[in-house]
Scaffold this motif. Structure first.
Motif, PDB file in Angstrom:
ATOM      1  N   SER A 100     -25.694 -39.299 -11.428  1.00 37.89           N
ATOM      2  CA  SER A 100     -25.748 -37.901 -11.716  1.00 37.89           C
ATOM      3  C   SER A 100     -26.624 -37.103 -11.186  1.00 37.89           C
ATOM      4  O   SER A 100     -26.504 -35.726 -11.461  1.00 37.89           O
ATOM      5  N   TYR A 119     -26.313 -36.577  -8.365  1.00 38.25           N
ATOM      6  CA  TYR A 119     -25.609 -36.015  -7.124  1.00 38.25           C
ATOM      7  C   TYR A 119     -24.569 -35.130  -7.734  1.00 38.25           C
ATOM      8  O   TYR A 119     -24.075 -34.274  -7.377  1.00 38.25           O
ATOM      9  N   ASP A 120     -23.994 -35.818  -8.857  1.00 39.13           N
ATOM     10  CA  ASP A 120     -22.768 -35.294  -9.569  1.00 39.13           C
ATOM     11  C   ASP A 120     -23.178 -35.445 -11.083  1.00 39.13           C
ATOM     12  O   ASP A 120     -23.149 -36.826 -11.420  1.00 39.13           O
TER      13      ASP A 120
END
Length: 187
Positions: free
Chosen positions: A79, A81-82
């Motif tokens: 999370s 990262y995304d």
């Protein structure tokens, strides 16, 4: 050129109706055999092993086909990262990459933490046969990871179309320890 959506919308308006999207229950094939406590623990240990590969939040999951014992997918929290890549959703994406969007009713997701509302809702809509987790939301929060205090079982119970199961607390002492150790390491 008129798109299909525009054409259908125009037809619905002309008919005096609005287009609606509704969830239709999926027929369960009953493909998941009874799973023993020993097997639940064996599969949870696979998810625990995946958590060693995480950076910050040690959430990890595996999807297993209990009829064969085959691990169908793996996922870890990414999370940072995304924001959508919680361990469970990363696992769902891995499953789709490997197997396509099919046969969910033959699979069970094992995850070291109780899925958040986003993740459990995605599992319900996929039609997965079951979710098995270790640490409860309270256990995860004690480990320094804040989640909404909406229980995954409440998502399942609120989804009358869903035929899957949810089981919590499998190896919770071990999974709680992972979250506490990671919180202490990150201080």
């Amino acid at each position: 050129m008129i798109s299909r959506r525009s054409l259908m919308s125009s037809a619905a308006v002309a008919a005096g109706a609005a287009l609606t999207c509704m969830v239709v229950p999926r027929a369960s094939k009953g493909a998941v055999p009874p799973i023993s406590q020993a097997d639940h623990e064996k599969y949870m240990r696979l998810a625990i092993a995946e958590s060693a590969h995480t950076r910050n939040i040690p959430n990890a999951a595996v999807i297993v086909k209990p009829a064969t014992g085959e691990v169908m997918a793996r996922g870890i929290n990414n999370s940072d990262y995304d924001p959508l890549l919680h361990g469970q959703l990363a696992c769902v994406q891995d499953y789709i990459r490997r197997n396509g969007n099919r046969e969910w009713d033959e699979c069970v997701l094992y995850t070291i933490s109780e899925p958040c509302t986003m993740c459990q809702s995605a599992l319900v809509f996929a039609g997965i046969a079951g979710t098995v987790y270790g640490s409860s939301i309270e256990g995860v929060n004690r480990g320094g990871v804040e989640n909404p205090r909406i229980r995954a079982k409440d998502i399942v119970e609120a989804s009358s179309f869903y035929k899957g199961f949810i089981i919590g607390g499998i190896l919770a002492d071990e999974t709680d320890k992972i979250f506490l150790e990671r919180a202490n390491r990150n201080k």
